[in-house]
Design a protein around this motif. Sequence first.
Motif, PDB file in Angstrom:
ATOM      1  N   GLU A 169      11.138 -10.484 -78.667  1.00 49.12           N
ATOM      2  CA  GLU A 169       9.681 -10.595 -78.799  1.00 49.12           C
ATOM      3  C   GLU A 169       9.245 -10.151 -80.182  1.00 49.12           C
ATOM      4  N   VAL A 170       8.248 -10.826 -80.723  1.00 46.02           N
ATOM      5  CA  VAL A 170       7.638 -10.453 -81.997  1.00 46.02           C
ATOM      6  C   VAL A 170       6.133 -10.439 -81.782  1.00 46.02           C
ATOM      7  N   LYS A 171       5.497  -9.381 -82.245  1.00 44.78           N
ATOM      8  CA  LYS A 171       4.044  -9.283 -82.096  1.00 44.78           C
ATOM      9  C   LYS A 171       3.441  -8.739 -83.373  1.00 44.78           C
ATOM     10  N   ILE A 172       2.526  -9.488 -83.952  1.00 44.43           N
ATOM     11  CA  ILE A 172       1.764  -9.039 -85.113  1.00 44.43           C
ATOM     12  C   ILE A 172       0.388  -8.623 -84.613  1.00 44.43           C
ATOM     13  N   ILE A 173      -0.108  -7.513 -85.111  1.00 46.37           N
ATOM     14  CA  ILE A 173      -1.405  -6.990 -84.678  1.00 46.37           C
ATOM     15  C   ILE A 173      -2.488  -7.550 -85.598  1.00 46.37           C
ATOM     16  N   TYR A 174      -3.517  -8.137 -84.973  1.00 48.19           N
ATOM     17  CA  TYR A 174      -4.613  -8.755 -85.712  1.00 48.19           C
ATOM     18  C   TYR A 174      -5.906  -7.976 -85.509  1.00 48.19           C
ATOM     19  N   ASP A 175      -6.781  -8.030 -86.518  1.00 45.65           N
ATOM     20  CA  ASP A 175      -8.092  -7.406 -86.460  1.00 45.65           C
ATOM     21  C   ASP A 175      -8.967  -8.170 -85.475  1.00 45.65           C
ATOM     22  N   LYS A 176      -9.689  -7.438 -84.607  1.00 49.89           N
ATOM     23  CA  LYS A 176     -10.532  -8.095 -83.599  1.00 49.89           C
ATOM     24  C   LYS A 176     -11.664  -8.898 -84.225  1.00 49.89           C
ATOM     25  N   ASP A 177     -12.264  -8.354 -85.268  1.00 48.21           N
ATOM     26  CA  ASP A 177     -13.449  -8.982 -85.849  1.00 48.21           C
ATOM     27  C   ASP A 177     -13.108 -10.144 -86.773  1.00 48.21           C
ATOM     28  N   SER A 178     -12.195  -9.930 -87.708  1.00 48.34           N
ATOM     29  CA  SER A 178     -11.906 -10.959 -88.710  1.00 48.34           C
ATOM     30  C   SER A 178     -10.797 -11.917 -88.284  1.00 48.34           C
ATOM     31  N   GLY A 179      -9.937 -11.494 -87.360  1.00 46.11           N
ATOM     32  CA  GLY A 179      -8.816 -12.334 -86.960  1.00 46.11           C
ATOM     33  C   GLY A 179      -7.664 -12.287 -87.947  1.00 46.11           C
ATOM     34  N   ARG A 180      -7.791 -11.503 -88.999  1.00 41.95           N
ATOM     35  CA  ARG A 180      -6.762 -11.374 -90.019  1.00 41.95           C
ATOM     36  C   ARG A 180      -5.736 -10.333 -89.585  1.00 41.95           C
ATOM     37  N   SER A 181      -4.503 -10.527 -90.028  1.00 42.99           N
ATOM     38  CA  SER A 181      -3.442  -9.574 -89.724  1.00 42.99           C
ATOM     39  C   SER A 181      -3.811  -8.201 -90.257  1.00 42.99           C
ATOM     40  N   ARG A 182      -3.463  -7.160 -89.490  1.00 46.12           N
ATOM     41  CA  ARG A 182      -3.714  -5.786 -89.937  1.00 46.12           C
ATOM     42  C   ARG A 182      -2.568  -5.268 -90.790  1.00 46.12           C
ATOM     43  N   GLY A 183      -1.536  -6.096 -90.998  1.00 46.47           N
ATOM     44  CA  GLY A 183      -0.452  -5.722 -91.899  1.00 46.47           C
ATOM     45  C   GLY A 183       0.727  -5.046 -91.229  1.00 46.47           C
ATOM     46  N   PHE A 184       0.745  -5.034 -89.900  1.00 48.24           N
ATOM     47  CA  PHE A 184       1.896  -4.456 -89.203  1.00 48.24           C
ATOM     48  C   PHE A 184       2.135  -5.195 -87.897  1.00 48.24           C
ATOM     49  N   GLY A 185       3.324  -4.989 -87.367  1.00 48.02           N
ATOM     50  CA  GLY A 185       3.686  -5.633 -86.109  1.00 48.02           C
ATOM     51  C   GLY A 185       4.916  -4.982 -85.512  1.00 48.02           C
ATOM     52  N   PHE A 186       5.442  -5.600 -84.471  1.00 50.73           N
ATOM     53  CA  PHE A 186       6.582  -5.068 -83.742  1.00 50.73           C
ATOM     54  C   PHE A 186       7.616  -6.165 -83.538  1.00 50.73           C
ATOM     55  N   VAL A 187       8.882  -5.785 -83.635  1.00 44.99           N
ATOM     56  CA  VAL A 187       9.994  -6.701 -83.391  1.00 44.99           C
ATOM     57  C   VAL A 187      10.882  -6.052 -82.340  1.00 44.99           C
ATOM     58  N   HIS A 188      11.086  -6.757 -81.212  1.00 43.71           N
ATOM     59  CA  HIS A 188      11.926  -6.261 -80.123  1.00 43.71           C
ATOM     60  C   HIS A 188      13.283  -6.959 -80.183  1.00 43.71           C
ATOM     61  N   PHE A 189      14.334  -6.174 -80.105  1.00 41.97           N
ATOM     62  CA  PHE A 189      15.691  -6.711 -80.048  1.00 41.97           C
ATOM     63  C   PHE A 189      16.249  -6.506 -78.643  1.00 41.97           C
ATOM     64  N   SER A 190      17.242  -7.309 -78.277  1.00 45.29           N
ATOM     65  CA  SER A 190      17.858  -7.139 -76.964  1.00 45.29           C
ATOM     66  C   SER A 190      18.814  -5.952 -76.951  1.00 45.29           C
ATOM     67  N   LYS A 191      19.350  -5.566 -78.116  1.00 42.58           N
ATOM     68  CA  LYS A 191      20.298  -4.452 -78.192  1.00 42.58           C
ATOM     69  C   LYS A 191      19.822  -3.420 -79.215  1.00 42.58           C
ATOM     70  N   GLU A 192      20.053  -2.149 -78.901  1.00 42.56           N
ATOM     71  CA  GLU A 192      19.666  -1.061 -79.805  1.00 42.56           C
ATOM     72  C   GLU A 192      20.441  -1.119 -81.119  1.00 42.56           C
ATOM     73  N   ASP A 193      21.719  -1.494 -81.056  1.00 46.73           N
ATOM     74  CA  ASP A 193      22.541  -1.569 -82.270  1.00 46.73           C
ATOM     75  C   ASP A 193      21.996  -2.607 -83.248  1.00 46.73           C
ATOM     76  N   ASP A 194      21.522  -3.740 -82.710  1.00 50.11           N
ATOM     77  CA  ASP A 194      20.947  -4.784 -83.562  1.00 50.11           C
ATOM     78  C   ASP A 194      19.677  -4.280 -84.241  1.00 50.11           C
ATOM     79  N   ALA A 195      18.857  -3.557 -83.488  1.00 52.99           N
ATOM     80  CA  ALA A 195      17.617  -3.005 -84.061  1.00 52.99           C
ATOM     81  C   ALA A 195      17.932  -1.997 -85.152  1.00 52.99           C
ATOM     82  N   GLU A 196      18.943  -1.170 -84.921  1.00 56.62           N
ATOM     83  CA  GLU A 196      19.299  -0.158 -85.916  1.00 56.62           C
ATOM     84  C   GLU A 196      19.817  -0.801 -87.200  1.00 56.62           C
ATOM     85  N   SER A 197      20.668  -1.827 -87.070  1.00 56.03           N
ATOM     86  CA  SER A 197      21.179  -2.482 -88.285  1.00 56.03           C
ATOM     87  C   SER A 197      20.063  -3.233 -89.008  1.00 56.03           C
TER      88      SER A 197
END
Length: 145
Positions: A72-100
């Motif tokens: 899963e990938v999720k970018i956080i957007y501003d409610k009012d402008s709809g523009r990206s807030r400059g951060f997000g989240f990336v989910h990996f299936s394995k912890e080792d993959d996330a760490e690398s």
Amino acid sequence: MKSLTHIARRALKLPTHNSSSSTAVVNLRRYCANAPPSSPAPNSKLFVAGLSWTVDEKSLKDAFSSFGEVTEVKIIYDKDSGRSRGFGFVHFSKEDDAESAKHAMDGKGLLGRPLRISFALERVRGEPVVVPRITNNGDFSSRNT
């Protein structure tokens, strides 16, 4: 050797010998945000900051998919402008993959901006955030208050 409590009190300009030690602990707790030395193992969710406004979920997934299966990938957007807030989240299936991925991509550029990557903290709605506190002997402990 000076205790961690003594050093923290000097840094915060608190009295080093205080008859009300509970006040000192509360004050130290308010300003101490470091994780205890035995922090939990990393998880498979990364917090990615420093994103360009032009980065979308597909380009972010493409940038991280070479390290393992991105669930899963999720970018956080501003409610009012709809523009990206400059951060997000990336989910990996394995912890080792996330760490690398964290070690390889932290500080690297994506569409002209350097990324700042850390492991995401699990947020539980309605639950208090547990902050480690320093006891009088300088050890870390965590308590729910």
